[in-house]
Design an enzyme around this catalytic site. Structure first.
Site, short mmCIF file in Angstrom:
data_model
loop_
_atom_site.label_atom_id
_atom_site.label_comp_id
_atom_site.label_asym_id
_atom_site.label_seq_id
_atom_site.Cartn_x
_atom_site.Cartn_y
_atom_site.Cartn_z
N VAL A 66 32.81 95.48 52.43
CA VAL A 66 32.34 95.75 51.35
C VAL A 66 31.38 96.98 50.94
O VAL A 66 31.16 97.43 50.01
CB VAL A 66 31.37 94.51 50.51
CG1 VAL A 66 32.32 93.36 50.38
CG2 VAL A 66 30.14 94.37 51.60
N SER A 93 17.84 86.81 48.57
CA SER A 93 17.24 85.88 49.51
C SER A 93 15.56 85.73 49.16
O SER A 93 15.05 86.82 48.67
CB SER A 93 17.28 86.65 50.90
OG SER A 93 16.21 86.03 51.86
N GLY A 106 32.27 87.74 51.55
CA GLY A 106 31.78 86.71 52.47
C GLY A 106 32.22 85.30 52.48
O GLY A 106 31.51 84.39 52.90
N TYR A 164 16.33 93.97 56.02
CA TYR A 164 16.94 92.65 55.27
C TYR A 164 16.15 92.54 53.80
O TYR A 164 16.86 92.30 52.78
CB TYR A 164 17.11 91.60 56.07
CG TYR A 164 17.68 90.29 55.43
CD1 TYR A 164 19.09 90.20 55.67
CD2 TYR A 164 17.18 89.33 54.89
CE1 TYR A 164 19.78 89.26 54.90
CE2 TYR A 164 17.59 88.08 54.44
CZ TYR A 164 19.05 87.98 54.37
OH TYR A 164 19.60 86.73 53.97
N ILE A 189 18.82 78.59 55.43
CA ILE A 189 20.02 77.90 55.20
C ILE A 189 20.58 77.63 56.49
O ILE A 189 20.80 78.71 57.05
CB ILE A 189 21.00 78.39 54.01
CG1 ILE A 189 19.94 78.65 52.84
CG2 ILE A 189 22.09 77.56 53.66
CD1 ILE A 189 19.51 77.48 52.23
N LYS A 225 17.58 92.92 50.16
CA LYS A 225 17.66 91.61 49.15
C LYS A 225 16.71 91.82 48.10
O LYS A 225 16.92 91.35 46.85
CB LYS A 225 17.24 90.30 49.93
CG LYS A 225 18.16 89.97 50.86
CD LYS A 225 19.59 90.03 50.42
CE LYS A 225 20.68 89.47 51.26
NZ LYS A 225 21.93 88.80 50.80
P1 NAP Z 1 27.40 84.00 57.25
O1 NAP Z 1 27.79 82.63 57.62
O2 NAP Z 1 27.16 84.88 58.58
O3 NAP Z 1 28.10 84.55 56.23
C1 NAP Z 1 28.22 86.11 55.68
C2 NAP Z 1 29.65 86.58 55.50
O4 NAP Z 1 29.48 87.96 55.09
C3 NAP Z 1 30.37 86.43 56.56
O5 NAP Z 1 31.68 85.85 56.37
C4 NAP Z 1 30.56 87.83 57.28
O6 NAP Z 1 31.90 88.00 57.95
C5 NAP Z 1 30.69 88.38 55.87
N1 NAP Z 1 30.46 89.97 55.95
C6 NAP Z 1 29.50 90.52 56.81
N2 NAP Z 1 29.72 91.78 56.58
C7 NAP Z 1 30.72 92.01 55.84
C8 NAP Z 1 31.06 93.23 55.36
N3 NAP Z 1 30.92 94.64 55.63
N4 NAP Z 1 32.11 93.08 54.50
C9 NAP Z 1 32.85 91.79 53.95
N5 NAP Z 1 32.33 90.66 54.47
C10 NAP Z 1 31.16 90.96 55.31
O7 NAP Z 1 25.96 83.80 56.70
P2 NAP Z 1 25.53 83.01 55.29
O8 NAP Z 1 24.16 82.36 55.67
O9 NAP Z 1 26.48 82.03 54.72
O10 NAP Z 1 25.04 84.12 54.39
C11 NAP Z 1 25.59 84.21 52.98
C12 NAP Z 1 24.79 85.21 52.34
O11 NAP Z 1 23.44 84.32 51.94
C13 NAP Z 1 24.37 86.55 52.89
O12 NAP Z 1 24.42 87.52 51.77
C14 NAP Z 1 23.04 86.30 53.52
O13 NAP Z 1 21.91 87.24 53.47
C15 NAP Z 1 22.49 85.27 52.26
N6 NAP Z 1 21.34 84.40 52.70
C16 NAP Z 1 21.41 83.65 53.70
C17 NAP Z 1 20.33 82.78 53.96
C18 NAP Z 1 20.38 81.62 55.40
O14 NAP Z 1 19.51 81.09 55.67
N7 NAP Z 1 21.57 81.51 55.87
C19 NAP Z 1 19.19 82.96 53.51
C20 NAP Z 1 19.23 84.01 52.47
C21 NAP Z 1 20.20 84.54 51.95
P3 NAP Z 1 31.49 87.98 59.52
O15 NAP Z 1 31.44 86.53 59.87
O16 NAP Z 1 32.78 88.56 60.18
O17 NAP Z 1 30.37 88.69 60.06
#
Ligand code: NAP
Length: 244
Positions: free
Chosen positions: A63, A141, A11, A154, A187, A158
């Protein structure tokens, strides 16, 4: 310093993963990004990382595909010689109320967030065991700790990542391998773009603002670095106090 180490960041093409890849690269680590993003978006991240003077590569791979992950991990070790740090950041949401949640939406989220994290750890671990070192940081998360309405899939995934982190840490501690996780709150990234203007939600956060990807990356970096050499099986919340 992470000079000469190889870090794999799933990611890593956007959001928290991208910020983490850049942070690790700025400390000298060579970076492999695993992503599903459009090539142009990742090309930008790669040039930003290469400008820091380290080797960088992007691999488009899902993944959740067990066999593809094995092949990719083997190829990375062939090309880079080793994997020292694994950051499992790939994640998706398919939010909806449980009474209406489709099977596909449940399976997809578990498949990427939980099984994807397992797949990466599963195939990197034989290499970590052979070299008697390795460091894993998973991205969970606060939703996996306190739950969240509309996120049954979700938060289940997590919470699973937390169990996976602790079991992995206990199983591999004797082999010189550490495994920890961060649990971010709200975030500001693409994933939460539709929430960022929700004042009620921001009001629920004791620090009265959403976090930034860099603020999560800083904690992931700490866990991946030697500063955390005596830390394993730990889950660090990065949430402005929302789950305290
Ligand atoms: P994001 O910008 O959407 O990043 C997620 C990344 O994972 C994207 O690059 C996405 O690619 C990639 N991805 C999705 N499906 C995939 C797959 N099957 N194989 C490989 N890569 C894949 O969101 P983010 O907020 O940075 O999230 C990063 C992590 O933090 C996630 O695990 C999320 O659950 C966790 N998180 C986020 C928050 C928040 O508030 N933002 C809070 C708690 C936890 P695409 O762009 O092509 O989909």
């Amino acid at each position: 310093m992470l000079n000469g180490k190889t870090a794999v960041v799933t990611g890593g093409g956007s959001g928290i993963g991208r910020a983490t890849a850049i942070k690790l690269a700025s400390d000298g680590a060579n970076i492999v990004i695993i992503h599903m993003d459009p090539e142009e978006k990742v090309a930008e991240v790669l040039s930003e990382i290469e400008a820091l003077g380290v080797k960088a590569k992007a691999i488009r791979m899902d993944v959740s595909d067990f066999n593809a992950v094995k092949e990719t991990v083997d190829d990375i070790v062939k090309e880079f010689g080793t994997i020292d740090i694994l950051i499992n950041c790939a994640g998706i949401t398919r939010d909806g109320l449980i009474a209406m949640m489709k099977e596909e939406g449940f399976d997809a989220v578990i498949g990427v967030n939980l099984k994807g994290t397992f797949n990466m750890i599963r195939h990197a671990t034989p290499y970590f065991m052979k070299q008697k070192s390795g460091c894993i940081v998973n991205v969970s998360s606060v939703s996996g700790i306190i739950g969240n309405p509309g996120q049954a899939n979700y938060s289940t995934s997590k919470a699973g990542v937390i169990g996976l982190t602790k079991s992995t840490a206990k199983e591999l501690v004797g082999r010189g391998i550490r495994c920890n996780a961060v649990a971010p709150g709200f975030i500001a990234t693409d994933m939460t773009a539709n929430l960022s203007k929700n004042n009620k939600l921001v009001d629920m956060i004791p620090m009265k603002r959403m976090g930034t990807a860099d603020e999560v990356a800083d904690v992931i970096f700490f866990l991946a670095s030697d500063a955390a050499r005596y830390v394993t099986g730990e889950i660090i919340k990065v949430d402005g106090g929302i789950a305290m």
